[in-house]
Design a protein around this motif. Structure first.
Motif, PDB file in Angstrom:
ATOM      1  N   UNK A 110     -27.388  56.483  -3.171  1.00  0.00           N
ATOM      2  CA  UNK A 110     -26.388  56.300  -4.224  1.00  0.00           C
ATOM      3  C   UNK A 110     -25.006  56.040  -3.623  1.00  0.00           C
ATOM      4  N   UNK A 111     -24.665  56.810  -2.597  1.00  0.00           N
ATOM      5  CA  UNK A 111     -23.391  56.586  -1.908  1.00  0.00           C
ATOM      6  C   UNK A 111     -23.284  55.172  -1.378  1.00  0.00           C
ATOM      7  N   UNK A 112     -24.400  54.699  -0.812  1.00  0.00           N
ATOM      8  CA  UNK A 112     -24.394  53.342  -0.256  1.00  0.00           C
ATOM      9  C   UNK A 112     -24.127  52.326  -1.357  1.00  0.00           C
ATOM     10  N   UNK A 113     -24.787  52.502  -2.493  1.00  0.00           N
ATOM     11  CA  UNK A 113     -24.574  51.566  -3.597  1.00  0.00           C
ATOM     12  C   UNK A 113     -23.134  51.611  -4.088  1.00  0.00           C
ATOM     13  N   UNK A 114     -22.585  52.823  -4.185  1.00  0.00           N
ATOM     14  CA  UNK A 114     -21.185  52.953  -4.598  1.00  0.00           C
ATOM     15  C   UNK A 114     -20.255  52.228  -3.624  1.00  0.00           C
TER      16      UNK A 114
ATOM     17  N   UNK B 188     -10.072  53.015   3.729  1.00  0.00           N
ATOM     18  CA  UNK B 188     -10.821  54.202   3.305  1.00  0.00           C
ATOM     19  C   UNK B 188     -12.324  53.905   3.258  1.00  0.00           C
ATOM     20  N   UNK B 189     -12.649  52.717   2.760  1.00  0.00           N
ATOM     21  CA  UNK B 189     -14.055  52.314   2.704  1.00  0.00           C
ATOM     22  C   UNK B 189     -14.671  52.321   4.092  1.00  0.00           C
ATOM     23  N   UNK B 190     -13.902  51.834   5.067  1.00  0.00           N
ATOM     24  CA  UNK B 190     -14.412  51.805   6.435  1.00  0.00           C
ATOM     25  C   UNK B 190     -14.720  53.215   6.914  1.00  0.00           C
ATOM     26  N   UNK B 191     -13.839  54.145   6.579  1.00  0.00           N
ATOM     27  CA  UNK B 191     -14.110  55.525   6.970  1.00  0.00           C
ATOM     28  C   UNK B 191     -15.402  56.046   6.364  1.00  0.00           C
ATOM     29  N   UNK B 192     -15.631  55.695   5.094  1.00  0.00           N
ATOM     30  CA  UNK B 192     -16.855  56.217   4.468  1.00  0.00           C
ATOM     31  C   UNK B 192     -18.085  55.510   5.030  1.00  0.00           C
ATOM     32  N   UNK B 193     -17.946  54.225   5.391  1.00  0.00           N
ATOM     33  CA  UNK B 193     -19.053  53.547   6.079  1.00  0.00           C
ATOM     34  C   UNK B 193     -19.358  54.292   7.378  1.00  0.00           C
ATOM     35  N   UNK B 194     -18.303  54.588   8.108  1.00  0.00           N
ATOM     36  CA  UNK B 194     -18.454  55.250   9.389  1.00  0.00           C
ATOM     37  C   UNK B 194     -19.110  56.621   9.227  1.00  0.00           C
TER      38      UNK B 194
ATOM     39  N   UNK C 174     -24.749  58.833  21.758  1.00  0.00           N
ATOM     40  CA  UNK C 174     -23.356  58.591  22.142  1.00  0.00           C
ATOM     41  C   UNK C 174     -23.104  57.096  22.322  1.00  0.00           C
ATOM     42  N   UNK C 175     -24.042  56.434  22.957  1.00  0.00           N
ATOM     43  CA  UNK C 175     -23.887  54.998  23.170  1.00  0.00           C
ATOM     44  C   UNK C 175     -23.695  54.269  21.846  1.00  0.00           C
ATOM     45  N   UNK C 176     -24.498  54.632  20.873  1.00  0.00           N
ATOM     46  CA  UNK C 176     -24.374  53.965  19.580  1.00  0.00           C
ATOM     47  C   UNK C 176     -23.022  54.282  18.943  1.00  0.00           C
ATOM     48  N   UNK C 177     -22.628  55.559  19.017  1.00  0.00           N
ATOM     49  CA  UNK C 177     -21.340  55.950  18.438  1.00  0.00           C
ATOM     50  C   UNK C 177     -20.193  55.201  19.106  1.00  0.00           C
ATOM     51  N   UNK C 178     -20.216  55.183  20.440  1.00  0.00           N
ATOM     52  CA  UNK C 178     -19.126  54.538  21.173  1.00  0.00           C
ATOM     53  C   UNK C 178     -19.100  53.040  20.893  1.00  0.00           C
ATOM     54  N   UNK C 179     -20.281  52.446  20.817  1.00  0.00           N
ATOM     55  CA  UNK C 179     -20.334  51.011  20.561  1.00  0.00           C
ATOM     56  C   UNK C 179     -19.797  50.688  19.162  1.00  0.00           C
ATOM     57  N   UNK C 180     -20.023  51.584  18.205  1.00  0.00           N
ATOM     58  CA  UNK C 180     -19.488  51.365  16.863  1.00  0.00           C
ATOM     59  C   UNK C 180     -17.975  51.500  16.804  1.00  0.00           C
ATOM     60  N   UNK C 181     -17.405  52.229  17.795  1.00  0.00           N
ATOM     61  CA  UNK C 181     -15.962  52.463  17.800  1.00  0.00           C
ATOM     62  C   UNK C 181     -15.165  51.183  17.947  1.00  0.00           C
ATOM     63  N   UNK C 182     -15.676  50.272  18.760  1.00  0.00           N
ATOM     64  CA  UNK C 182     -14.939  49.038  19.000  1.00  0.00           C
ATOM     65  C   UNK C 182     -14.859  48.231  17.708  1.00  0.00           C
ATOM     66  N   UNK C 183     -15.935  48.246  16.941  1.00  0.00           N
ATOM     67  CA  UNK C 183     -15.925  47.561  15.647  1.00  0.00           C
ATOM     68  C   UNK C 183     -14.903  48.214  14.728  1.00  0.00           C
ATOM     69  N   UNK C 184     -14.872  49.545  14.761  1.00  0.00           N
ATOM     70  CA  UNK C 184     -13.914  50.275  13.938  1.00  0.00           C
ATOM     71  C   UNK C 184     -12.489  49.899  14.350  1.00  0.00           C
ATOM     72  N   UNK C 185     -12.281  49.793  15.654  1.00  0.00           N
ATOM     73  CA  UNK C 185     -10.970  49.443  16.172  1.00  0.00           C
ATOM     74  C   UNK C 185     -10.562  48.046  15.697  1.00  0.00           C
ATOM     75  N   UNK C 186     -11.490  47.113  15.786  1.00  0.00           N
ATOM     76  CA  UNK C 186     -11.186  45.741  15.376  1.00  0.00           C
ATOM     77  C   UNK C 186     -10.904  45.667  13.883  1.00  0.00           C
ATOM     78  N   UNK C 187     -11.666  46.412  13.091  1.00  0.00           N
ATOM     79  CA  UNK C 187     -11.440  46.386  11.648  1.00  0.00           C
ATOM     80  C   UNK C 187     -10.084  46.999  11.338  1.00  0.00           C
ATOM     81  N   UNK C 188      -9.710  48.006  12.124  1.00  0.00           N
ATOM     82  CA  UNK C 188      -8.430  48.652  11.920  1.00  0.00           C
ATOM     83  C   UNK C 188      -7.286  47.709  12.306  1.00  0.00           C
ATOM     84  N   UNK C 189      -7.482  46.966  13.378  1.00  0.00           N
ATOM     85  CA  UNK C 189      -6.490  45.971  13.794  1.00  0.00           C
ATOM     86  C   UNK C 189      -6.305  44.901  12.720  1.00  0.00           C
ATOM     87  N   UNK C 190      -7.431  44.398  12.215  1.00  0.00           N
ATOM     88  CA  UNK C 190      -7.399  43.351  11.197  1.00  0.00           C
ATOM     89  C   UNK C 190      -6.668  43.843   9.961  1.00  0.00           C
ATOM     90  N   UNK C 191      -6.937  45.073   9.643  1.00  0.00           N
ATOM     91  CA  UNK C 191      -6.306  45.682   8.490  1.00  0.00           C
ATOM     92  C   UNK C 191      -4.795  45.723   8.633  1.00  0.00           C
TER      93      UNK C 191
END
Ligand SMILES: [Mg+2]
Ligand SMILES: [Mg+2]
Ligand SMILES: [Mg+2]
Ligand SMILES: [Mg+2]
Ligand SMILES: [Mg+2]
Ligand SMILES: [Mg+2]
Ligand SMILES: [Mg+2]
Ligand SMILES: [Mg+2]
Ligand SMILES: [Mg+2]
Ligand SMILES: [Mg+2]
Ligand SMILES: [Mg+2]
Ligand SMILES: [Mg+2]
Ligand SMILES: [Mg+2]
Ligand SMILES: [Mg+2]
Ligand SMILES: [Mg+2]
Ligand SMILES: [Mg+2]
Ligand SMILES: [Mg+2]
Ligand SMILES: [Mg+2]
Ligand SMILES: [Mg+2]
Ligand SMILES: [Mg+2]
Ligand SMILES: [Mg+2]
Ligand SMILES: [Mg+2]
Ligand SMILES: [Mg+2]
Ligand SMILES: [Mg+2]
Ligand SMILES: [Mg+2]
Ligand SMILES: [Mg+2]
Ligand SMILES: [Mg+2]
Ligand SMILES: [Mg+2]
Ligand SMILES: [Mg+2]
Ligand SMILES: [Mg+2]
Ligand SMILES: [Mg+2]
Lengths: 356, 356, 356, 356, 356
Positions: C195-199, C211-217, D273-290
C-alpha cells in the motif's frame, strides 16, 4: 493471378488443437520450391521437383537424399511430406511456426533441429531473419527454409565436386555442413556490426548527437536478435553432439564439437558487443553533460561580467536633478576605471576557477 | 437481493490453522456456476449443475468427466467437492487463495496444477489476472476459475465435434488442452504489448513527454505481472512432463513438451520486452538532456550576443556632463559599427562551436 | 532496583571461546518470562513458571511440552535450560546472538531452527525485528523470543480448543504451527508495504519532492531487511521438509511443503517490490529533469524575447547629439512596429519548437 | 645497520620457476619473530625462538606444538621450515606471496589454509590487510603472519589458563580457534563500517557535498576488499568442514560449521552494505538535481519577473522627440500601475506552477 | 621482394569446408621461424630449422622435443606439421584461426591447448594480443605463436641450465612452464593497469575532464579483452588438471593446480578493476553535476542580485515630464539606500541557502 503476401500471427493459433498446420510469420516468396539432391560415392542426381509426388525414395546403401523445401506457406504440402516420412504433427507445426526458438528435439527415428538464419539485406543494410528447420533420418536430410538464398550453395558445390570426401560421409555430416554454413554467416554479420560499433564510437567522441543515439539503439536491438539466435543454439548443438541416437556417428561428433566452439565464440562476441554498446549511452550522456557545462560557463561568464557593468551605466543614466557625479569633470573616465577594475577582478576569478 | 463484492486479503488468514478455507482475492462474479462435460468415444453429456449434489460419478472405462467450477467465493461448496474427491485440505486452501504462484503438486492419486490466466479487458485495455486451478484424477479433470470467460470454449468445441481424436484421448490430454489454451492467450497478450512497445518507441523518438514515461512505467508493471505468471509455469509444466505418476501417459508427454516450448518462448519474449522497455527510459533521459542542451544554447546565444551590446548602449545613455563621444558628429554611427563588429565576432565564435 | 537496558554488540564477543553465552543485541524487556503448555488428546496444562526449577519433564506417550522463553538477556537461565535438555553450547550461543541468519541445524536428537519475526510498530509505523529460535525434541518444543508479543496467541487458542485436531498431532506439527504464524505475519507486512508503494507511486506522478525520495529510500531499506529474513528461510524450511530425522513425521512434511510455498511467495513479492521501488528513483529523476526542462524553457522564452527588445530601447536611450531617428516624427511608433515584428517572429519560432 | 623496507611485486616473479621463494608484498616489520607454544593436558611450554635451529620436535601423545612465524621477508628461514616439516615448495611460495586469495589446499599429510586478517589502523582509521597462512599437521599448527598483532592473544590466554577445555582438544581445534579469532575481527570492522554508513546517510540527507561522495567512494573500496576476503573464505572453511582427512576430528567439524555460519553472516552484511552504499550515490545525484532545480527556479522567477519590467522602463528612457506618453500628467504613475499588474500576473503564474 | 602484411578475416572462411587451413587474423611477422629444443637429463640440442624437413623425430626414453613455430601465415607448413604428427584437421584450423577462445581439447593421443598471450607495446603503451597454441604428445610439445617475443626465454634458460630439475621432468611439465610464463605476464599487465586506475582516480577527484572519460573508456575495453582471455582459461587449465589422459602425470597436476590458482587470482583482479572502473564514470558524472551546480549558483547570485537593481535604476532613467522623485533633493542618495537594502537582503538570503 496476383497474390497478396499476408502475414499470419501467432495469436491466430490461440485455441486451435496442437498440430494445427498454419503458417505463422510473413510469407516471404511466391511458390514453394522443392529441390532434391541424391548423392553417394558414385551417385549424383540433382533436380528440382515441380510436385512432391515426383519424389520417390530409393533405399540403396550409402545413397543420401537431401530434400530442400523453400517456402513454408503451403501447409498441405508440408503435411504430405510429414505423412510420407512419418513426422510427428507437433514437429510439422513447429516447422510452420517461424517464431520457434532454436532447439533440437530427439524422436525415435529422427532428429528435428530448428535455428535462425540471419543475413544482412544488401539494399537497406538491415538484419533479415529466417527460420530453418532440419529433419535428419536414416540417409535423409530434409531442410525447410522460408526464402531462396545462397547460403547452402557452397555445400551443394562441395557435393557436386568429386574431389572432396563429402560424398563418402553420411547424412549426419550433411546436417553438420548445413548448420555450419548458417553459423558461418553469423560471423560475417558480427564483423559488420563490429565495424559499425567502431564507427559509432569515433562519432561519439568527435561530435555526438541524437542521431548517434538512434544508431546505438538500433545496434542494441540487432544484438538482442542475435542473442536470441545464438544462446539457445548452444544447447541445440550440444544435444546433437551428446545424443545417444545412432543417427549421429562418432566421427561426426568432432565436427559438431567444432560447431559448438563457433557458437560459443558467437555468444562471446555478442555479449562483448552488448556491453560495449551499453557503455556507449553512458559515454554519450557524460559527453552531453560536459557540453552543457561548457555552454553554461560561457553564459555565466558573459552574464556575470556584464550584468554588474550594465547596472553601473544604468545608475548614471538616471535623471535625478541632484546627482553630483554627473557634474564632475572626470566623472565619465572615472566610471570607466571602476568598470575596468570590476571586469579585471571578475576575469581573474574566472581564471582561478578555470572557467576561462 | 443486492450483494456487495467484497475482497478478502491474504492477511485475513494470518494465524488461522492451515487448510482454513477462506477465499482470498476479489470476488469476481455473483453465483458460483458448475458445468459438467462427460465424454468418451461414443458418449457426450454436457450440462450445467445448479447444485453439486446433482453430480454423480460413473466409472465406466474411457468415459471422462470434466467438472468446471466458475467462482471461488463459496467456500463450503469447494469443501464439499474436496471431500467428494478426497482432496487434501491444503490443496483446497490453495485453490481458494488466488495469490498462488504457478506450480504443480503431486499427490498420491491426483495432480494439482495452478496457473494464472491473463487477459486484456476490452473496455479499459488493462491486463486482467485470474487464477485457474486443475485437479487431475483418474478419468477426471476439475477446473476452478474465478470468472466466466471464453478461453475454454474452443476446447469444448473440440470435444463436441465427432471429427477430432479428442474423445479418444485421456483425461491427461484434456488437462493439456486446457493449459494450452491458457498459455495461447499469453501469446495474444504479448503481441499486443509488442505493438504498444513499438508505438511508444516511435513516440519517444518523435516527441517524448512525461506521458510517455507513464506508459513506459505501465508496461514495466504489466511485464512484471507476466513474468510472475510465466517463469514459475516453466517448472510447473516440467513437473508434469517428468512426473512418475501414471496419470500422465507416455504419448501425452510429447504434448506437454510442446507446451513447455511455448512457455519458454513466452519467457524469452517477456525478458526481451523487459530489456527493451528498460532501455527506453535511458533513451528518454538522453533525449531530454539533448533538448535541454538545445534550450540552453538558444538562451546562451541570445544572452551573450545582446548583453554586451546592451552594456554599450547603456554607456552612451549616461548623463555625464562631460562625455566627449556624445558630441562627436559620427559618434552614433561609430557605435553601430562597433556593435556590428562585436555581433559578427560572437556569431563567428558560435558557428565555430557549432552552437548555431 | 532500576535496571538500564544495555545493548551487547557482536564485536564484544571477538576473541571469546566458542559457546560463550553472551546476549548479543538489544535487551528488549525487563524480566525473562517462562510459559509452559503441556497438552495431549485429553491433557491440557498451561502455566507460567516463575523459576525454571519448577519445570519437570513427564514422559507419557502423546503428551507434548511447549516451553516458551521470552527474553534472552539472562544467559545463566539459557545455560541451565541447555544443560537440562542437552543442547550443544554452540546452539545456545546462537540462540543468544540475535544477529543470526535464518537456518535449520540438524543435531543427533534435536532440530534447531532460527528465524526472524518481523512486525510493524503500531506507534511509529516502523518495522521491528526480533529473533525467534526453536528446539524440537521428542514430544518437546522450546521457543525462544526476545519480547512479549501476540503472534503465538492463535496457536495457543487452537491448542486450548477441544474442537480442532491440534492436540492429536505431534510436536513437529506444533513447530510447523509456530513457524507458520511467524511467516503469516510477513504477508501482513508486505501488504502494508504494498500500500505504501502504491501511495508513493501516486505521489511521485502528482508532485514529487525530496520527501518522496526519503520514503523511497526507507522502503528500500525495509525491503532489504525483509529480504534477509525470507531468502535464507527458504533453505531452512526445505531442510526440515527433507530431513532424514524421525522427528518430522511424514504427514507433517506436507504442511512444511505448504509453508515452503508461503516463503517462496514472500520472496517473490519482496523481489517484485524491490524492482518496483528501484524503478521509482528513475521515475523521480526523469520527472525532475522534465520539470527542469520546463523551467528552463520559461526562462529562455522570456529572456530571448525581451533581451533584444531591451537592447533596442537602450539604443534610443543614448544621448548622442546627432541621432537622426530621434528627430523623426514617427520614430517612436516605428520602433514599436519593429519591436512588435521581432516579438512575433520570436513567438512563431518558439511555437515551432513547441516551447510554448 | 639500518634496513630499508622494500616491496616486492607480483610481477617480479614473472618467468621464475614455480616454487621460487620470493616474498611478494610490503615488508611490514624488521626481524622475523618465532614464537613456540607447546601444550597438552599437563604440559605448557611457551617461548620465543631467536633461531629456528633451537626448535626440536617432540612426539609425545597429546602434546601439541604451535609455531607462530611473524614476518615473511626472510625466504631462507621459510625454506628451512618447509624442509623440516616437508611442505611442498608450491605451498611455501603461496605463504610468501601475500596476494593469495583465501583457500584451503589438502595435501597428503597436511592442510594448508590461507586467509586475510583485516584490521583498522587506530591512527588513520584506514583498513589494514595482512595475509595469514596455517599449516595443520599431526599435533602441529604453524601460523605465518606478516606483522606482530594482538589478534591471537586471546587464544594464547585460553591455552595458558588451566580452567578451559582447550588443552584437552587437538591441533584441529587450535586451527579453528585461530581462524575464528580472525573472522571475529571482521565483525568488528563491519560494525564500524556500519556506523560510518549511517553517519554518511545522515550527512547525505542533511547537506550533501563532494566530500560525501569521496567518503562513499572510500567505503565502496573498503567493501570491495572485505568482499575479496570473505567470499572465498566460505569455500575454504567448507573444505575443512567436509575434508576426508583424519586431521580434522568429528567433534571439531561442528565448530568449523559454526565458523562457516559466521563467514556467511559476514558475506550477508558485506553484500547488504554494498547495496546500501551503491544506492547512496543515486540519492546524492537526486539530491543534487533537486537543488539545481531550486537554484534554477529562483533565477527564473527573478529574471522573468524583472526582465519585462526593465524593458518597459527602458521604453520610457528613450530620447525620441515625439513620445506622447512622456508629456502625460499621469504617465509615470500609469507605468507603475502597468508594471504592478504584470508583476502580480507573473507571481500568480509562478504560484500556480508551484515555483514559489 | 617486399611482402605486404595482409589480414584475413573470419568471414573469409564462411562456406568453406571444416578444416580449411586459412590463416585468420593479422599477419604479424615476415617469415615463419622454427625453433627446436631437444633435451633430456644429459641431452641438450637447440637449433633453428630453416626448413621443417630438417626435423627428424628420435624416440629415446626421457628425451623431449619442443618445437616452437613462430608465425602462422604459411598454411602449407602448418598442414605438413599436422600430417607429420597426425593432428586432426579441425585442430590445425583452430591453430590458424587466431580468434579462438582459450580452451583445452582432449584427443586420443594428444592434448590441444589454446590461449591468449597479452603484452604491453612498449612504444604506444597499448595492449597487444597474440594467440598461442600448444600440442602435447608423448615426449613432445609443439607451440605455435604469431610473433617473436621473449616470453618463453626464461623457460629456455631453465632448460639450458644444468642446475635445475627441469630436464628431469616430462613434456607435461614443459607445457605447464610455458603456460605459466604466459599467465605470469597477465600479472604484469594487471599491475600496470592498476597503476593507471589509481592515477585516473586521483585525476578524477582533482580536475575531471572529457579526457579522463576517454581513458576510463579505454581501460574498460582493455579489461574486456583481459576478461575474455582469463575467464575461459580457468576451464582450460582445469580440464588439464582433471584429465584422465596419461599425458599428464600425477606430480604435474599439483603444478597445474597452482596455475589454476593464478588464473583465479587474475579473474578476481579483473573483476575488481571492472567494478572500480565502472564506478568511476558515476563519480565523474556526480563531479560534473556538482560543478554545474556551482556554475549555476554563481550565475543565479549575480543575476538575481543585479537584475532588480538594474530595474530600479532603469525607472529613474525614464524621461517622463512629471516624475516627482527626480526633483527631490535627496532622491539620488535615497535610491542608493533602497538598493543597498535590497542587496543586503538578497545576500542574507543566499547565505541562508548556503549559496555563498
Ligand atoms: Mg494450441
Ligand atoms: Mg511446438
Ligand atoms: Mg533461405
Ligand atoms: Mg563454422
Ligand atoms: Mg572479443
Ligand atoms: Mg549504465
Ligand atoms: Mg496459516
Ligand atoms: Mg498453500
Ligand atoms: Mg475464467
Ligand atoms: Mg500452445
Ligand atoms: Mg504483483
Ligand atoms: Mg524475440
Ligand atoms: Mg536504466
Ligand atoms: Mg568466537
Ligand atoms: Mg554460531
Ligand atoms: Mg515475541
Ligand atoms: Mg501460512
Ligand atoms: Mg506476486
Ligand atoms: Mg537505480
Ligand atoms: Mg611462475
Ligand atoms: Mg601458488
Ligand atoms: Mg599479525
Ligand atoms: Mg566466530
Ligand atoms: Mg543485516
Ligand atoms: Mg547508478
Ligand atoms: Mg566452415
Ligand atoms: Mg574450430
Ligand atoms: Mg610470441
Ligand atoms: Mg604462475
Ligand atoms: Mg584485490
Ligand atoms: Mg556503479
Amino acid at each position: 493471378m496476383t497474390q497478396k503476401l499476408k502475414k499470419h500471427r501467432r495469436s491466430d493459433k490461440a485455441g486451435l488443437p496442437p498440430g494445427s498446420l498454419i503458417h505463422v510469420g510473413e510469407k516471404k516468396m511466391g511458390d514453394v520450391a522443392l529441390h532434391l539432391m541424391r548423392y553417394g560415392v558414385d551417385v549424383l542426381d540433382e533436380r528440382s521437383l515441380s510436385d512432391f509426388h515426383d519424389y520417390e525414395r530409393k533405399d540403396s546403401a550409402g545413397v543420401i537424399d537431401w530434400l530442400d523445401v523453400v517456402g513454408l506457406h503451403e501447409a498441405p504440402l508440408i503435411e504430405e511430406i510429414g505423412e510420407t516420412f512419418s513426422i510427428h504433427p507437433l514437429v510439422l507445426e513447429d516447422i510452420l511456426n517461424t517464431e520457434q526458438r532454436p532447439k533440437t528435439d530427439e524422436y525415435e527415428d529422427f532428429l528435428y533441429v530448428v535455428l535462425k538464419m540471419l543475413d544482412i539485406d544488401e539494399q537497406t543494410g538491415d538484419l533479415t531473419i529466417e527460420q530453418v528447420s532440419f529433419i535428419l533420418k536414416d540417409n535423409l536430410v530434409i531442410s525447410f527454409q522460408e526464402r531462396i538464398g545462397d547460403v547452402f550453395e557452397p555445400v551443394r558445390e562441395r557435393i557436386r565436386s568429386t574431389a572432396g570426401r563429402f560424398r563418402r560421409l553420411g547424412a549426419d555430416y550433411l546436417l553438420y555442413a548445413l548448420m555450419d554454413s548458417v553459423v558461418d554467416r553469423y560471423f560475417v554479420i558480427l564483423e559488420r556490426l563490429g565495424e559499425q560499433i567502431e564507427d559509432t564510437e569515433d562519432l561519439l567522441l568527435a561530435h555526438p548527437d541524437q542521431e548517434t543515439v538512434r544508431s546505438i539503439y538500433k545496434m542494441k536491438r540487432e544484438l538482442l536478435i542475435l542473442r536470441h539466435a545464438v544462446w539457445p543454439l548452444r544447447e541445440a548443438v550440444n544435444t546433437i553432439r551428446k545424443t545417444e541416437s545412432s543417427l549421429i556417428q562418432l566421427q561426426t561428433r568432432t565436427y559438431f564439437g567444432d560447431l559448438y566452439d563457433h557458437v560459443i565464440q558467437n555468444i562471446d562476441t555478442v555479449e562483448n558487443f552488448r556491453e560495449t554498446v551499453s557503455g556507449m549511452l553512458d559515454l554519450y550522456l557524460s559527453s552531453l553533460s560536459n557540453r552543457m557545462n561548457d555552454v553554461m560557463k560561457v553564459l555565466t561568464v558573459i552574464a556575470t561580467l556584464f550584468i554588474p557593468l550594465t547596472f553601473i551605466v544604468g545608475i548614471y543614466g538616471m535623471n535625478f536633478k541632484y546627482m553630483p557625479e554627473l557634474e564632475w569633470k572626470l566623472g565619465y573616465p572615472f566610471v570607466w576605471v571602476i568598470m575596468g577594475f570590476i571586469a579585471f577582478a571578475m576575469i581573474y576569478l574566472f581564471k582561478r576557477k578555470k572557467w576561462l
